[in-house]
Design an enzyme around this catalytic site. Structure first.
Site, PDB file in Angstrom:
ATOM      1  NE  ARG A 256      -4.270  -1.691   0.070  1.00 45.54           N
ATOM      2  CZ  ARG A 256      -4.332  -2.506  -0.771  1.00 45.54           C
ATOM      3  NH1 ARG A 256      -3.333  -2.740  -1.709  1.00 45.54           N
ATOM      4  NH2 ARG A 256      -5.301  -3.226  -0.900  1.00 45.54           N
ATOM      5  CD  GLU A 285      -2.859   3.494  -5.335  1.00 42.52           C
ATOM      6  OE1 GLU A 285      -3.991   2.918  -5.752  1.00 42.52           O
ATOM      7  OE2 GLU A 285      -1.774   2.823  -4.942  1.00 42.52           O
ATOM      8  CG  HIS A 303      -3.100  -0.425  -6.971  1.00 44.90           C
ATOM      9  ND1 HIS A 303      -3.618   0.259  -5.753  1.00 44.90           N
ATOM     10  CD2 HIS A 303      -3.122  -1.735  -6.370  1.00 44.90           C
ATOM     11  CE1 HIS A 303      -3.626  -0.582  -4.790  1.00 44.90           C
ATOM     12  NE2 HIS A 303      -3.382  -1.617  -5.403  1.00 44.90           N
TER      13      HIS A 303
HETATM   14  C1  DGY Z   1      -5.111  -6.116  -3.267  1.00 44.08           C
HETATM   15  O1  DGY Z   1      -5.980  -6.945  -3.429  1.00 44.08           O
HETATM   16  O2  DGY Z   1      -5.268  -5.547  -1.910  1.00 44.08           O
HETATM   17  C2  DGY Z   1      -4.181  -5.693  -4.154  1.00 44.08           C
HETATM   18  O3  DGY Z   1      -3.643  -4.479  -3.941  1.00 44.08           O
HETATM   19  C3  DGY Z   1      -4.978  -5.559  -5.650  1.00 44.08           C
HETATM   20  O4  DGY Z   1      -4.054  -5.246  -6.629  1.00 44.08           O
END
Ligand code: DGY
Length: 343
Positions: A256, A285, A303
């Protein structure tokens, strides 16, 4: 909004009256594969049209009469949303990370929250390696050069990158995805260090040695982040940590964005404090920290950690299964807050 179930059932003769007895769910965005049509066999599905954005306000409006919500990691499900969803029983997040949901608030209201772990492990590990190799061997820089006509012939000093084989990989967060990344490192003959709060049961299988955060940062050639976002991991990598890394090291983040202090990273990349980075996630983001796009020594992905056809379909199926089980009173396979489950 279109009511998917009306469309779905039009051709197969389900009496209109059946709709009134079906549980109502909101799905915030269309999902790949046939997951939503499967869901609409059992529920009345409220689904936005492709050009419709379900922001915070619209979410609140549409949840007023819903028992279920199937949402994405970009949907902010906070206390205000929950306060306005009096019938809500299940929140199914179609992602492994569920930091977009106020889980404690949901638990307090007896709402169960589910996610989609496991199915995206290998795909996210693949993307981690794509970023790592691309950053180490400067692939996007080379691609830009070739496309713009800047490649005028072989040169002994053209775009020299960093070797990957035989180097040290530092994994922060040796869970499912971290271990899948580590497993791939065996093919590159790498030494693996990992940092976790507690020893990982997966470490022995991948031959990883546990290390303190500081030891890992100062000894790894590649540092890859695989922790969930929480109060304790927000800005886990900031100026102090970047200063500890080797000037030849490369940072990879597919977890993240908020795990890294992005302004500090821009500074470290600009000043050559570290050699490079590969990022799939960003602190705000889809906005990027000022200066990030101007840097050549960072590879930027939008992402897409889990974005393969196969995996996104599996995630959608799993999210639907979690939602249906929860609505039917069964324990969903991937329950984030078991305290809220009443059986
Ligand atoms: C998630 O599922 O948390 C991922 O970041 C998706 O790409």
């Amino acid at each position: 909004m279109r009511i998917e179930v009306l469309k779905h059932h039009a051709g197969i003769g389900t009496p209109r009256d059946d709709l009134s007895s079906k549980l109502k769910v909101l799905v915030t965005r269309d999902l790949p594969g046939d997951a939503i049509s499967r869901l609409s066999e059992r529920c009345q599905v409220d689904l936005p049209t492709p050009d419709e954005e379900i922001g915070h306000g619209r979410m609140i409006e549409h949840l007023a009469d819903k028992q279920g919500l199937l949402c994405l990691l970009t949907d902010r499900i906070d206390a205000e949303v929950l306060d306005n969803a009096p019938l809500l029983k299940v929140i199914s997040v179609c992602a492994v990370g569920y930091n977009n949901v106020a889980v404690e608030e949901a638990t307090r209201r007896g709402i169960i929250v589910t996610n989609t772990p496991g199915v995206l492990r290998e795909t996210t590990a693949d993307l981690t390696w794509a970023l790592l190799l691309a950053a180490a061997r400067r692939i996007p820089e080379g691609d830009r050069m070739v496309r713009s006509g800047g490649f005028v012939g072989w040169s002994p000093s053209l775009l020299l990158g960093r070797d990957v084989h035989g180097k040290t990989l530092g994994i922060i967060g040796m869970g499912d995805i971290g271990a899948a990344v580590a497993r791939r490192a065996a093919g590159f003959g790498m030494r693996i260090l990992y940092h976790n709060r507690n020893p990982s049961p997966l470490a022995a299988e991948v031959g990883a040695e546990m290390a303190s955060l500081d030891h890992l940062l100062s000894n790894a050639d590649f540092v890859s982040l695989h922790v969930p976002l929480s109060q304790s991991t927000r800005h886990l990598i900031g100026k102090r940590e970047l200063d500890m890394m080797r000037p030849t090291a490369i940072l990879i983040n597919v977890s993240r964005g908020e795990v890294v202090d992005e302004a500090a990273l821009v500074d470290a990349l600009r000043n050559g404090r570290i050699a490079g980075a590969g990022l799939d996630v960003y602190e705000n983001e889809p906005k990027l920290a000022p200066g990030l796009v101007e840097l050549d020594n960072v590879v930027l992905a939008p992402h897409v950690g889990s974005a393969s056809v196969e995996t996104r379909e599996k995630m959608a199926q799993m999210a639907v299964r979690n939602l249906m089980d929860g609505l039917e009173g069964k324990k969903p396979p991937h329950l984030v807050n078991p305290q809220a489950y009443r059986g």
